[in-house]
Write a protein that holds these residues in place. Structure first.
Motif, mmCIF file in Angstrom:
data_model
loop_
_atom_site.group_PDB
_atom_site.id
_atom_site.type_symbol
_atom_site.label_atom_id
_atom_site.label_comp_id
_atom_site.label_asym_id
_atom_site.label_seq_id
_atom_site.Cartn_x
_atom_site.Cartn_y
_atom_site.Cartn_z
ATOM 1 N N VAL A 134 -83.937 8.529 -19.410
ATOM 2 C CA VAL A 134 -83.829 8.576 -20.755
ATOM 3 C C VAL A 134 -84.774 9.610 -21.150
ATOM 4 O O VAL A 134 -86.109 9.670 -20.923
ATOM 5 C CB VAL A 134 -84.314 7.247 -21.469
ATOM 6 N N ASN A 135 -84.243 10.726 -21.975
ATOM 7 C CA ASN A 135 -85.272 11.881 -22.450
ATOM 8 C C ASN A 135 -85.776 11.310 -23.845
ATOM 9 O O ASN A 135 -84.946 10.572 -24.602
ATOM 10 C CB ASN A 135 -84.381 13.040 -22.584
ATOM 11 N N ASN A 136 -87.004 11.938 -24.026
ATOM 12 C CA ASN A 136 -87.700 11.433 -25.197
ATOM 13 C C ASN A 136 -88.709 12.567 -25.576
ATOM 14 O O ASN A 136 -89.011 13.252 -24.833
ATOM 15 C CB ASN A 136 -88.427 10.016 -24.815
ATOM 16 N N ASP A 230 -93.385 7.583 -30.336
ATOM 17 C CA ASP A 230 -92.447 8.454 -29.668
ATOM 18 C C ASP A 230 -91.082 8.151 -30.430
ATOM 19 O O ASP A 230 -90.814 7.077 -30.813
ATOM 20 C CB ASP A 230 -92.441 8.430 -28.096
ATOM 21 N N VAL A 231 -90.301 9.135 -30.065
ATOM 22 C CA VAL A 231 -89.248 9.183 -30.836
ATOM 23 C C VAL A 231 -88.150 8.087 -30.637
ATOM 24 O O VAL A 231 -87.522 7.389 -31.432
ATOM 25 C CB VAL A 231 -88.322 10.773 -30.730
ATOM 26 N N GLN A 232 -87.977 7.975 -29.426
ATOM 27 C CA GLN A 232 -86.884 6.925 -28.925
ATOM 28 C C GLN A 232 -87.365 5.664 -29.280
ATOM 29 O O GLN A 232 -86.634 5.036 -29.998
ATOM 30 C CB GLN A 232 -86.789 6.846 -27.437
ATOM 31 N N PHE A 259 -93.411 17.649 -27.351
ATOM 32 C CA PHE A 259 -93.306 17.826 -26.004
ATOM 33 C C PHE A 259 -92.346 16.592 -25.420
ATOM 34 O O PHE A 259 -92.320 15.675 -25.880
ATOM 35 C CB PHE A 259 -94.406 18.007 -24.829
ATOM 36 N N ALA A 260 -91.487 17.123 -24.373
ATOM 37 C CA ALA A 260 -90.536 15.879 -23.639
ATOM 38 C C ALA A 260 -91.607 14.946 -22.932
ATOM 39 O O ALA A 260 -92.332 15.402 -22.311
ATOM 40 C CB ALA A 260 -89.541 16.493 -22.782
ATOM 41 N N LEU A 261 -91.207 13.580 -23.244
ATOM 42 C CA LEU A 261 -92.034 12.662 -22.600
ATOM 43 C C LEU A 261 -91.091 11.355 -22.041
ATOM 44 O O LEU A 261 -90.664 10.371 -22.697
ATOM 45 C CB LEU A 261 -92.870 11.869 -23.875
ATOM 46 N N PRO A 262 -90.096 11.963 -20.956
ATOM 47 C CA PRO A 262 -89.019 11.083 -20.838
ATOM 48 C C PRO A 262 -89.575 9.751 -19.937
ATOM 49 O O PRO A 262 -90.461 9.666 -19.179
ATOM 50 C CB PRO A 262 -88.261 12.053 -19.551
ATOM 51 N N TYR A 263 -88.589 8.760 -19.934
ATOM 52 C CA TYR A 263 -88.891 7.673 -19.221
ATOM 53 C C TYR A 263 -88.398 8.175 -17.725
ATOM 54 O O TYR A 263 -87.134 8.575 -17.411
ATOM 55 C CB TYR A 263 -87.668 6.625 -19.631
ATOM 56 N N ALA A 264 -89.154 8.107 -16.689
ATOM 57 C CA ALA A 264 -88.696 8.588 -15.552
ATOM 58 C C ALA A 264 -88.711 7.461 -14.424
ATOM 59 O O ALA A 264 -89.512 6.574 -14.424
ATOM 60 C CB ALA A 264 -89.768 9.758 -15.009
ATOM 61 N N GLY A 298 -81.259 4.797 -29.018
ATOM 62 C CA GLY A 298 -82.281 5.764 -29.849
ATOM 63 C C GLY A 298 -82.890 7.007 -29.039
ATOM 64 O O GLY A 298 -83.952 7.555 -29.809
ATOM 65 N N GLY A 299 -82.428 7.077 -27.977
ATOM 66 C CA GLY A 299 -83.097 8.185 -27.226
ATOM 67 C C GLY A 299 -82.035 9.327 -26.905
ATOM 68 O O GLY A 299 -80.979 9.300 -27.348
ATOM 69 N N PHE A 300 -82.501 10.100 -26.018
ATOM 70 C CA PHE A 300 -81.586 11.417 -25.641
ATOM 71 C C PHE A 300 -81.292 11.089 -24.179
ATOM 72 O O PHE A 300 -81.969 10.817 -23.048
ATOM 73 C CB PHE A 300 -82.607 12.542 -25.572
#
Length: 350
Positions: A134-136, A230-232, A259-264, A298-300
């Protein structure tokens, strides 16, 4: 960004394990389970988050139950590290720079989930040990009701209006707390000026918080006026917390940045149920699950070939309009994280 929601969701057959549990006699002896250690934010407060839907669909499709452990990004890596000789988790989901830290510690094994070719190079490990699911993006929140004039810059937050009404989660413990340091060092042009600023900000700061997720309800109620997030997570929370407003601090006279803070996610080394872990990672990156990221979570979407057009996706695109997105040097941050945290502790007295 830890949030203590370690409670069983029987209706979804998802079990939230207490953080003290480390016995290998339950999950490890059951072949129809997969254990996930995850940073919080993707599980809904009311069972309505992306994880809730995806885990339920995964169990229906495969018959494999998800056992779920949630905590801060750093906390989850620390737990997996303690269990390295006797792993209990199959899948680890955390935020940068902690996913890189987990990789450096040898906690992750190589696995390329189906669909990973559709994830951009910046959002996955070059050695194949982890990928964004999930991108965030990092951000701040404000109380839109109580603030007559919303803050726009870092400098605004030094105003006495925010004394004891501002709080950010603890760097080194929470992913979003660590992100405060990363963004400040970028925006102020280095470690020293960032720490000088955060020292000044400490006059208004309520104090450290191990949980980013718990700050949003306080902002919504007006107990706090500003906090990090964070946005998500905050976008999802805003559905039930109408006073939350997401914003991105700028330097005075400059543009807002993030900056991007993805769930990895990665497959744990010597995972007790590695094949089930692989199936779950495949499922998380499936087109169906990815298409639900914005609509439900609510994420990307992490997959570039998934173009969401739902109302949430449109709102998220508008939210990011005009915000400069920079790419941190994650290798440097992972290498020097301890010294950055120590500098923050010294500057703020925490």
């Amino acid at each position: 960004m830890p949030r203590n929601t370690l409670r069983p969701l029987a209706a979804l057959a998802v079990l939230a394990l207490p953080l003290s549990a480390c016995s290998g006699t339950s999950a490890a002896s059951d072949e129809n389970v997969v254990t996930v250690y995850s940073a919080d934010g993707l599980k809904g407060e009311n069972g309505d988050g992306w994880y809730d839907r995806v885990f339920e669909d995964f169990e229906k499709e495969t018959g494999i139950k998800v056992e779920y452990v949630e905590g801060g990004s750093g906390e989850m890596v620390q737990r997996a590290t303690r269990e390295k000789r006797n792993p209990q988790a199959d899948v680890l989901v955390t935020l940068p720079p902690f996913i890189q830290q987990a990789d450096t510690k040898g906690l992750l094994q190589k696995y390329s989930p189906k669909g990973v070719d559709q994830v951009s190079g910046a959002d996955k490990a070059a050695n194949g040990t982890w990928t964004a699911v999930v991108n965030n993006y990092f951000g701040f929140i404000q109380n839109r009701k109580e603030l007559k004039q919303a803050p726009a810059t870092w400098e605004d937050l030094l105003d006495p209006t925010y004394k004891n009404k501002l709080q950010y989660s603890t760097p080194g413990v929470a992913g979003d707390g660590t992100a405060v340091l990363i963004k400040a060092m970028h925006d102020f042009g280095g470690e020293k000026p960032a720490m000088e600023y955060l020292k000044k900000l400490q006059a208004n700061n309520v104090g450290p918080s191990a949980s980013t997720g718990k700050l949003a309800p306080k902002v919504d109620k007006g107990e706090l006026l500003v906090a990090n997030g964070d946005v998500q997570m905050n976008f999802a929370q805003s559905k039930s917390m109408p006073n939350l407003g997401i914003w991105f601090p700028a330097r005075e006279g400059g543009r807002p940045t993030t900056f991007a803070l993805p769930y990895a996610a990665g497959l744990v080394t010597d995972a007790p149920h590695g094949e089930n872990g692989k199936k779950l990672l495949d499922f998380l990156l499936s087109r169906k699950a990815q298409q639900q990221v914005s609509e439900i979570g609510g994420g990307f979407a992490a997959r570039q070939d998934v173009k969401a057009t739902d109302a949430n996706a449109i709102a998220l695109t508008q939210l990011m309009d005009g915000v400069e997105v920079f790419e941190p040097d994650w290798a440097d941050i992972e290498k020097n994280l301890t010294s950055y945290i120590d500098a923050w502790k010294s500057a703020t007295g925490n």
